[in-house]
Motif scaffolding. Structure first.
Motif, short mmCIF file in Angstrom:
data_model
loop_
_atom_site.label_atom_id
_atom_site.label_comp_id
_atom_site.label_asym_id
_atom_site.label_seq_id
_atom_site.Cartn_x
_atom_site.Cartn_y
_atom_site.Cartn_z
N TYR A 160 6.21 35.47 -13.16
CA TYR A 160 5.77 34.34 -14.31
C TYR A 160 4.59 33.62 -13.44
CZ TYR A 160 8.91 36.64 -17.48
OH TYR A 160 9.74 37.45 -18.23
N GLU A 161 3.73 32.91 -14.41
CA GLU A 161 2.93 31.90 -13.57
C GLU A 161 2.98 30.65 -14.31
OE1 GLU A 161 -1.06 32.86 -11.65
OE2 GLU A 161 -1.74 32.21 -13.46
N TYR A 162 2.96 29.50 -13.86
CA TYR A 162 2.85 28.18 -14.38
C TYR A 162 1.42 27.72 -13.75
CZ TYR A 162 7.67 28.99 -15.25
OH TYR A 162 8.95 29.59 -15.82
N ALA A 163 0.72 27.14 -14.61
CA ALA A 163 -0.88 26.53 -14.33
C ALA A 163 -0.59 25.32 -14.69
CB ALA A 163 -1.88 27.57 -14.84
N PHE A 164 -1.28 24.28 -13.92
CA PHE A 164 -1.59 22.93 -14.33
C PHE A 164 -2.67 22.27 -13.68
CE2 PHE A 164 1.58 23.14 -10.80
CZ PHE A 164 1.31 22.01 -10.06
N VAL A 165 -3.14 21.14 -13.95
CA VAL A 165 -4.36 20.38 -13.46
C VAL A 165 -3.95 19.31 -13.16
CG1 VAL A 165 -6.65 20.03 -13.90
CG2 VAL A 165 -6.10 21.90 -14.85
N VAL A 166 -4.32 18.78 -11.98
CA VAL A 166 -4.27 17.05 -11.50
C VAL A 166 -5.49 16.53 -11.17
CG1 VAL A 166 -1.74 17.27 -11.03
CG2 VAL A 166 -3.49 17.55 -9.23
#
Length: 176
Positions: A160-166
């Motif tokens: 599974y993949e978790y994507a986020f932006v900072v």
């Protein structure tokens, strides 16, 4: 009467078997808590499909969606730690893909993403943003930079993949 009960029992067994076995072969996607600069970071989770692992258009669309959804991105300095805590079973392995992205459309600014494995301490994984190879190509040294981060998480037979932006600020090069 007996025939009717037998038919109903057969149908109930078939329905239970169908819906009960439907999730077999898939692990529920674990929820996580991602924090940076003592703030919770929103994320997008998805099943990894091997043929779409490096689909740049799909990745950019996910980052664009995250940029659009979040009213204010978390500012994480490059030397601060980001922590990922798994609410269920932690994965066996996590690979971090670090994209230096355009703030308007989520596409990679320069070439491919940097990647590295990150280690855990129980259910908590952590890493520092640090520098990227893309920073060497950046000519604008002012203002915020946007990093799209993808965590490729592997359990026994599942990914599974978790994507986020900072947002971050470029680390000035120190000379000694």
């Amino acid at each position: 009467m007996f025939k009717r009960m037998l038919i109903i029992l057969f149908f109930l067994t078939a329905i239970i078997s169908f819906f009960g076995c439907q999730s077999e072969g898939r692990l529920d996607i674990s929820d996580v808590t991602i924090t940076g600069s003592s703030k919770t970071i929103g994320y997008h989770k998805t099943i990894i499909e091997k043929d779409n692992l490096n689909d740049n258009e799909k990745i950019a669309n996910i980052f664009k969606m995250l940029l659009d959804e979040q009213s204010e991105l978390v500012l994480v300095k490059a030397d601060e730690t980001i922590e990922i805590e798994f609410n269920n079973i932690p994965p066996k392995r996590i690979t971090l893909y670090d994209h230096y992205i355009h703030e308007l459309d989520g596409t990679n600014k320069f070439g491919e993403a940097d990647y590295r494995e990150i280690q855990s301490d129980g259910n908590v994984y952590s890493f520092k943003l640090g520098r990227t190879s893309a920073e060497l190509l950046e000519s604008d040294l002012r203002g915020y930079k946007y990093r799209g981060l993808r965590l490729s998480c592997e359990w026994d037979n599942y990914e599974y993949e978790y994507a986020f932006v900072v947002k971050t600020i470029m680390i000035p090069k120190t000379t000694r």
